[in-house]
Scaffold this motif. Structure first.
Motif, PDB file in Angstrom:
ATOM      1  N   THR A  25      59.532  -2.633 -26.907  1.00  0.00           N
ATOM      2  CA  THR A  25      60.310  -3.804 -27.316  1.00  0.00           C
ATOM      3  C   THR A  25      59.431  -4.706 -28.169  1.00  0.00           C
ATOM      4  O   THR A  25      58.204  -4.650 -28.115  1.00  0.00           O
ATOM      5  CB  THR A  25      60.802  -4.580 -26.083  1.00  0.00           C
ATOM      6  N   TYR A  26      60.073  -5.548 -28.966  1.00  0.00           N
ATOM      7  CA  TYR A  26      59.319  -6.426 -29.862  1.00  0.00           C
ATOM      8  C   TYR A  26      58.586  -7.527 -29.100  1.00  0.00           C
ATOM      9  O   TYR A  26      57.498  -7.939 -29.478  1.00  0.00           O
ATOM     10  CB  TYR A  26      60.262  -7.050 -30.896  1.00  0.00           C
ATOM     11  N   PHE A  27      59.189  -8.007 -28.012  1.00  0.00           N
ATOM     12  CA  PHE A  27      58.598  -9.117 -27.286  1.00  0.00           C
ATOM     13  C   PHE A  27      58.542  -8.779 -25.788  1.00  0.00           C
ATOM     14  O   PHE A  27      59.405  -9.200 -25.017  1.00  0.00           O
ATOM     15  CB  PHE A  27      59.408 -10.402 -27.506  1.00  0.00           C
ATOM     16  N   PRO A  28      57.543  -7.977 -25.381  1.00  0.00           N
ATOM     17  CA  PRO A  28      57.428  -7.666 -23.943  1.00  0.00           C
ATOM     18  C   PRO A  28      57.098  -8.920 -23.152  1.00  0.00           C
ATOM     19  O   PRO A  28      56.260  -9.728 -23.543  1.00  0.00           O
ATOM     20  CB  PRO A  28      56.273  -6.663 -23.906  1.00  0.00           C
ATOM     21  N   LYS A  29      57.771  -9.082 -22.035  1.00  0.00           N
ATOM     22  CA  LYS A  29      57.586 -10.277 -21.220  1.00  0.00           C
ATOM     23  C   LYS A  29      56.753  -9.966 -19.981  1.00  0.00           C
ATOM     24  O   LYS A  29      56.811  -8.867 -19.435  1.00  0.00           O
ATOM     25  CB  LYS A  29      58.943 -10.844 -20.797  1.00  0.00           C
ATOM     26  N   LEU A  30      56.001 -10.959 -19.566  1.00  0.00           N
ATOM     27  CA  LEU A  30      55.236 -10.903 -18.317  1.00  0.00           C
ATOM     28  C   LEU A  30      54.259  -9.737 -18.287  1.00  0.00           C
ATOM     29  O   LEU A  30      53.967  -9.173 -17.232  1.00  0.00           O
ATOM     30  CB  LEU A  30      56.187 -10.823 -17.113  1.00  0.00           C
ATOM     31  N   GLU A  31      53.732  -9.359 -19.451  1.00  0.00           N
ATOM     32  CA  GLU A  31      52.757  -8.283 -19.503  1.00  0.00           C
ATOM     33  C   GLU A  31      51.808  -8.550 -20.663  1.00  0.00           C
ATOM     34  O   GLU A  31      52.260  -8.833 -21.777  1.00  0.00           O
ATOM     35  CB  GLU A  31      53.442  -6.929 -19.689  1.00  0.00           C
ATOM     36  N   PRO A  32      50.492  -8.493 -20.431  1.00  0.00           N
ATOM     37  CA  PRO A  32      49.541  -8.735 -21.522  1.00  0.00           C
ATOM     38  C   PRO A  32      49.799  -7.806 -22.698  1.00  0.00           C
ATOM     39  O   PRO A  32      50.058  -6.613 -22.529  1.00  0.00           O
ATOM     40  CB  PRO A  32      48.181  -8.468 -20.868  1.00  0.00           C
ATOM     41  N   PHE A  33      49.693  -8.374 -23.896  1.00  0.00           N
ATOM     42  CA  PHE A  33      50.054  -7.646 -25.110  1.00  0.00           C
ATOM     43  C   PHE A  33      49.205  -6.389 -25.292  1.00  0.00           C
ATOM     44  O   PHE A  33      49.716  -5.315 -25.614  1.00  0.00           O
ATOM     45  CB  PHE A  33      49.891  -8.586 -26.313  1.00  0.00           C
ATOM     46  N   ASN A  34      47.885  -6.498 -25.066  1.00  0.00           N
ATOM     47  CA  ASN A  34      47.007  -5.349 -25.296  1.00  0.00           C
ATOM     48  C   ASN A  34      47.266  -4.234 -24.284  1.00  0.00           C
ATOM     49  O   ASN A  34      47.264  -3.050 -24.623  1.00  0.00           O
ATOM     50  CB  ASN A  34      45.543  -5.781 -25.256  1.00  0.00           C
ATOM     51  N   ILE A  35      47.509  -4.613 -23.016  1.00  0.00           N
ATOM     52  CA  ILE A  35      47.783  -3.600 -21.990  1.00  0.00           C
ATOM     53  C   ILE A  35      49.115  -2.919 -22.266  1.00  0.00           C
ATOM     54  O   ILE A  35      49.264  -1.705 -22.089  1.00  0.00           O
ATOM     55  CB  ILE A  35      47.771  -4.246 -20.590  1.00  0.00           C
TER      56      ILE A  35
END
Length: 316
Positions: free
Chosen positions: A222-232
């Motif tokens: 997804t373009y904007f994952p929520k509640l999860e660090p971007f790099n992970i």
């Protein structure tokens, strides 16, 4: 303890042993729908040297290296009776499903003197394969009605295929002249002695079983994952080899055999980070400073001094 055991055998021992054997599926896999009550206590122990013995109880665990040689067998009986002792493995046949290997068989045992019985199959150590888990090794003691002829079962130098066995058929053909009376069994799994057994005794390569894990499933990105660090989040969709390569490159970039290592920061997270830095990157830098996670694969991190841990606690 011996007195307690004797009292247990007299009162509930036979029933308890039968229930334990049912729990482990011993009767089902050896005798089908039939079962028996082990009326004769069967004591089995493997000599480990220096007066140390590894007993066989009712499902205890023993390693193959502990059971390389035939055990000491003891049971009480009248001197004018005959017995047959069988050691079988219902879980370890290499080529035939629902078949057993007979690891030891002695017939026409006079009284309780196993050394004077007719050896039908010499003792063969258990050889549970690597990757298959525990296997059951079952001792069954049969009381004979008379002295029996076992010549049709004997082999001069039995191969592994010659040891293919069926307790169900063995007892079915002799149920009029023998009765199962004693039972003991243990569980065993792979160790290094099994490798030596295949190479030295059988002269063949050792089969090894490995579990083929399915590929992990990840939802579509997804373009904007929520509640999860971007790099992970992004690392989940990368090839693990590429990630490992990145860490290796980072480590090699820090290696300099001619330079002294940088001193460890006394308070790693005391230095503030830019306010406009993304939160996922801030978390990564803070964790790297403390030596948490895979940063240890990049540099040999020993951690901050113990008296600085309190100062860092509120900065995460």
């Amino acid at each position: 303890m011996d007195e307690v055991r004797q009292d247990w055998l007299k009162e509930k021992g036979t029933q308890h042993v039968k229930e334990i054997a049912e729990h482990y599926g011993v009767f089902q896999h050896l005798f089908g729908d039939a079962y028996f009550f082990p009326r004769v206590p069967l004591d089995v122990a493997y000599d480990q040297g220096d007066d140390v013995f590894a007993p066989v109880c009712f499902g205890n665990q023993l390693k193959p290296k502990e059971v390389l040689k035939q055990p000491v067998i003891q049971f009480k009986s009248d001197p004018d009776t005959f017995w047959t002792l069988v050691l079988t493995n219902p879980d370890g046949h290499l080529t035939k499903e629902n078949s057993e290997y007979v690891h030891w068989m002695i017939g026409n045992i006079p009284g309780s003197d196993v050394s004077k019985g007719d050896v039908i199959f010499d003792y063969l150590q258990p050889f549970p394969l690597k990757g298959v888990g525990y296997q059951r090794m079952v001792f069954v003691l049969y009381k004979q009605e008379k002295k029996l002829e076992f010549s049709q079962l004997k082999k001069s130098q039995p191969s592994l295929a010659d040891r293919t066995f069926s307790t169900y058929e063995f007892y079915r053909d002799r149920q009029d002249v023998m009765t199962p009376a004693g039972l003991a069994f243990f569980q065993t799994d792979w160790d290094r002695s099994v490798t030596d057994f295949f190479h030295s005794t059988l002269g063949q390569e050792e089969p090894i079983y490995e579990y083929d894990f399915p590929e992990p499933f990840y939802e579509r990105q997804t373009y904007f994952p929520k509640l999860e660090p971007f790099n992970i989040y992004l690392d989940k969709y990368r090839d693990p080899k590429d990630i490992n390569r990145d860490y290796l490159v980072q480590r090699l970039a820090k290696e300099n055999p001619f330079a002294k290592p940088k001193p460890k920061l006394r308070f790693p997270n005391a230095e503030p980070l830019p306010r406009d830095m993304p939160t996922w990157l801030q978390d990564k830098i803070k964790r790297d400073r403390l030596g948490w996670g895979r940063i240890n694969e990049v540099e040999e991190y020993e951690g901050p001094p113990t008296d600085s841990l309190h100062a860092n606690r509120g900065l995460m």
